[in-house]
Design a protein around this motif. Structure first.
Motif, PDB file in Angstrom:
ATOM      1  N   GLN A  30       0.828  -1.190   0.000  1.00 36.19           N
ATOM      2  CA  GLN A  30       0.000   0.000   0.000  1.00 36.19           C
ATOM      3  C   GLN A  30       0.866   1.245   0.000  1.00 36.19           C
ATOM      4  O   GLN A  30       0.654   2.161  -0.785  1.00 36.19           O
ATOM      5  CB  GLN A  30      -0.903   0.019   1.244  1.00 36.19           C
TER       6      GLN A  30
ATOM      7  N   GLY B 125       2.468   2.275  -2.875  1.00 33.42           N
ATOM      8  CA  GLY B 125       1.509   2.807  -3.847  1.00 33.42           C
ATOM      9  C   GLY B 125       1.103   1.772  -4.860  1.00 33.42           C
ATOM     10  O   GLY B 125       0.622   2.130  -5.929  1.00 33.42           O
TER      11      GLY B 125
ATOM     12  N   ALA C 175      -4.678  -1.043  -4.867  1.00 33.55           N
ATOM     13  CA  ALA C 175      -5.904  -0.336  -4.509  1.00 33.55           C
ATOM     14  C   ALA C 175      -6.547  -1.034  -3.324  1.00 33.55           C
ATOM     15  O   ALA C 175      -6.136  -2.128  -2.962  1.00 33.55           O
ATOM     16  CB  ALA C 175      -6.864  -0.339  -5.694  1.00 33.55           C
ATOM     17  N   GLU C 176      -7.504  -0.359  -2.760  1.00 35.56           N
ATOM     18  CA  GLU C 176      -8.090  -0.882  -1.536  1.00 35.56           C
ATOM     19  C   GLU C 176      -8.744  -2.243  -1.754  1.00 35.56           C
ATOM     20  O   GLU C 176      -8.585  -3.161  -0.958  1.00 35.56           O
ATOM     21  CB  GLU C 176      -9.122   0.095  -0.986  1.00 35.56           C
TER      22      GLU C 176
ATOM     23  N   ARG D 240      -8.440  -3.614   7.827  1.00 32.76           N
ATOM     24  CA  ARG D 240      -9.187  -2.689   6.968  1.00 32.76           C
ATOM     25  C   ARG D 240      -9.071  -1.260   7.493  1.00 32.76           C
ATOM     26  O   ARG D 240      -8.819  -0.327   6.727  1.00 32.76           O
ATOM     27  CB  ARG D 240     -10.678  -3.088   6.944  1.00 32.76           C
TER      28      ARG D 240
ATOM     29  N   THR E  22      -5.691  -0.130   6.869  1.00 35.25           N
ATOM     30  CA  THR E  22      -5.538   0.152   5.438  1.00 35.25           C
ATOM     31  C   THR E  22      -6.178   1.505   5.109  1.00 35.25           C
ATOM     32  O   THR E  22      -5.590   2.333   4.400  1.00 35.25           O
ATOM     33  CB  THR E  22      -6.202  -0.947   4.615  1.00 35.25           C
ATOM     34  N   ALA E  23      -7.348   1.668   5.673  1.00 39.22           N
ATOM     35  CA  ALA E  23      -8.047   2.934   5.410  1.00 39.22           C
ATOM     36  C   ALA E  23      -7.216   4.108   5.907  1.00 39.22           C
ATOM     37  O   ALA E  23      -7.054   5.117   5.207  1.00 39.22           O
ATOM     38  CB  ALA E  23      -9.407   2.921   6.106  1.00 39.22           C
TER      39      ALA E  23
ATOM     40  N   THR F  34      -4.325   4.574   3.668  1.00 39.35           N
ATOM     41  CA  THR F  34      -4.771   5.222   2.425  1.00 39.35           C
ATOM     42  C   THR F  34      -4.999   6.713   2.664  1.00 39.35           C
ATOM     43  O   THR F  34      -4.560   7.562   1.874  1.00 39.35           O
ATOM     44  CB  THR F  34      -6.081   4.572   1.954  1.00 39.35           C
ATOM     45  N   GLU F  35      -5.618   6.978   3.780  1.00 44.84           N
ATOM     46  CA  GLU F  35      -5.903   8.383   4.123  1.00 44.84           C
ATOM     47  C   GLU F  35      -4.593   9.163   4.260  1.00 44.84           C
ATOM     48  O   GLU F  35      -4.431  10.262   3.731  1.00 44.84           O
ATOM     49  CB  GLU F  35      -6.685   8.417   5.434  1.00 44.84           C
TER      50      GLU F  35
ATOM     51  N   LYS G  11      -1.806   8.372   3.027  1.00 44.78           N
ATOM     52  CA  LYS G  11      -1.166   8.504   1.712  1.00 44.78           C
ATOM     53  C   LYS G  11      -1.741   9.712   0.970  1.00 44.78           C
ATOM     54  O   LYS G  11      -1.015  10.532   0.405  1.00 44.78           O
ATOM     55  CB  LYS G  11      -1.413   7.227   0.925  1.00 44.78           C
ATOM     56  N   ALA G  12      -3.073   9.764   1.037  1.00 43.81           N
ATOM     57  CA  ALA G  12      -3.743  10.886   0.374  1.00 43.81           C
ATOM     58  C   ALA G  12      -3.284  12.210   0.986  1.00 43.81           C
ATOM     59  O   ALA G  12      -2.999  13.177   0.274  1.00 43.81           O
ATOM     60  CB  ALA G  12      -5.252  10.740   0.512  1.00 43.81           C
TER      61      ALA G  12
END
Ligand SMILES: *[C@@H]1O[C@H](CO)[C@@H](O)[C@H](O)[C@H]1NC(C)=O
Ligand SMILES: *[C@@H]1O[C@H](CO)[C@@H](O)[C@H](O)[C@H]1NC(C)=O
Length: 307
Positions: free
Chosen positions: A21, A24, A27-28, A74, A77-78, A81-82, A84-85
């Motif tokens: 993740q 990069g 994807a989720e 999860r 991961t979320a 992802t957050e 990362k964003a």
């Protein structure tokens, strides 16, 4: 032992997934897929006996609930992802800010260059103006100097002219003898008479009048006067003359000879004011002789003027 292995396995899977993740890569939903794969690996369709055993072992030894772990993963991961964003947003923001700053710096640099150019131009203009002014001033000074030189030379010329005039004024000298023609005695008379020396040798400045015999001082100064007479015997009468200044006797020349001739003379320096008069008088009862040899003379000249 198996419990440890199980946990280790799970952690490894998780780290792997997170790594993927963060790199990069996935994807989720891919992560979810992976996780379910992992699940399946942990809990596969029971075809293999070993797997069966392992499954039984894991069910037997792994006290952790997979759904819980799944949920945690999860969540993680979320979060990742957050993050990362967020990081991307931050990166974008930073890049934008950097670009803005770079732009601003470039603009400032350009402005500074422009200003420098303008200043250089202005300096050049000022320099030109100064040079022009300098040249103008030089020209002006030169012209003024020429004018002054002219004035000075004019002054010198006028001064020279004045000096010439002054010198002309100072050119005063006269000399005369008694007889214009013929010869003989003048006198004796019962009173003193003014002698008129008519045979003029010199009369620069015309201060001596040969009609009246009177010298009139044209300017204040020291004047030298001389006069001379001849005394002639047979019949014997003395010859006596004297210089008079403004009616006052000053000096006398006297000669008395029974036979032949004798000569007498005198002279004097007088300070005269303008208009003072000087002349020679014949003493009463005396005579004076002269002829074409110019024995009896009266002379005078300015020695120097006085202020
Ligand atoms: C100097 O004299 C000349 C001739 O007399 C005249 O033309 C000139 O104007 C004079 N210059 C000055 C500065 O007085
Ligand atoms: C006397 O003066 C007259 C006139 O100046 C001159 O002609 C003559 O030669 C003079 N006589 C002598 C002897 O110098």
């Amino acid at each position: 032992m198996k419990g440890w292995l199980c946990t280790l396995l799970l952690l490894e899977s998780f780290v792997f997934v997170v790594q993927q993740q963060v790199d990069g890569g996935l994807a989720e939903n891919e992560i979810s897929q992976q996780l379910s794969n992992e699940d399946r690996r942990q809990n596969p369709p029971q075809t293999d006996s070993l797997r069966d055993e392992a499954s039984t072992d894991s069910q037997q030894y792994c006290h952790l609930s997979f759904p819980d772990i799944h949920a945690a993963l999860r969540e993680l991961t979320a979060t990742v992802t957050e993050q990362k964003a967020n990081i991307r947003a931050l990166e974008t923001q930073l890049r934008e800010e950097l670009n803005k700053k770079t732009d601003a710096l470039e603009t400032r640099l350009k402005d500074a260059e422009k200003t420098a150019e303008q200043q250089t131009e202005e300096l050049n203009k000022k320099n030109d103006a100064l040079e022009t002014r300098l040249r103008e001033q030089q020209t002006f000074i030169l012209e003024e100097m020429n004018k002054k030189t002219d004035e000075i030379s004019n002054l010198t010329e006028s001064q020279v002219e004045e000096l010439r005039k002054e010198n002309r004024d100072r050119e005063i000298a006269f000399s005369a003898s008694l007889m214009e023609s013929g010869g003989g005695h003048i006198g004796p008379f019962s009173t003193d008479i003014t002698l008129t020396y008519r045979n003029v040798f010199t009369n620069i400045g015309n201060a001596y009048n040969p009609i009246t015999g009177i010298f009139t001082a044209p300017l204040k100064g020291a004047y030298k006067f001389t006069f001379s007479i001849i005394g002639r015997g047979n019949p014997s009468t003395a010859s006596t003359v004297f210089i008079v200044k403004n009616g006052e006797k000053v000096v006398t020349a006297h000669a008395h000879q029974d036979q032949y001739d004798v000569h007498s003379s005198n002279g004097v320096v007088l300070i005269l004011e303008v208009g003072d008069v000087v002349y020679v008088r014949l003493w009463s009862g005396r005579w004076i002789y002269d002829d074409q040899n110019n024995h009896s003379t009266f002379s005078g000249y300015l020695l120097f003027p006085l202020k």
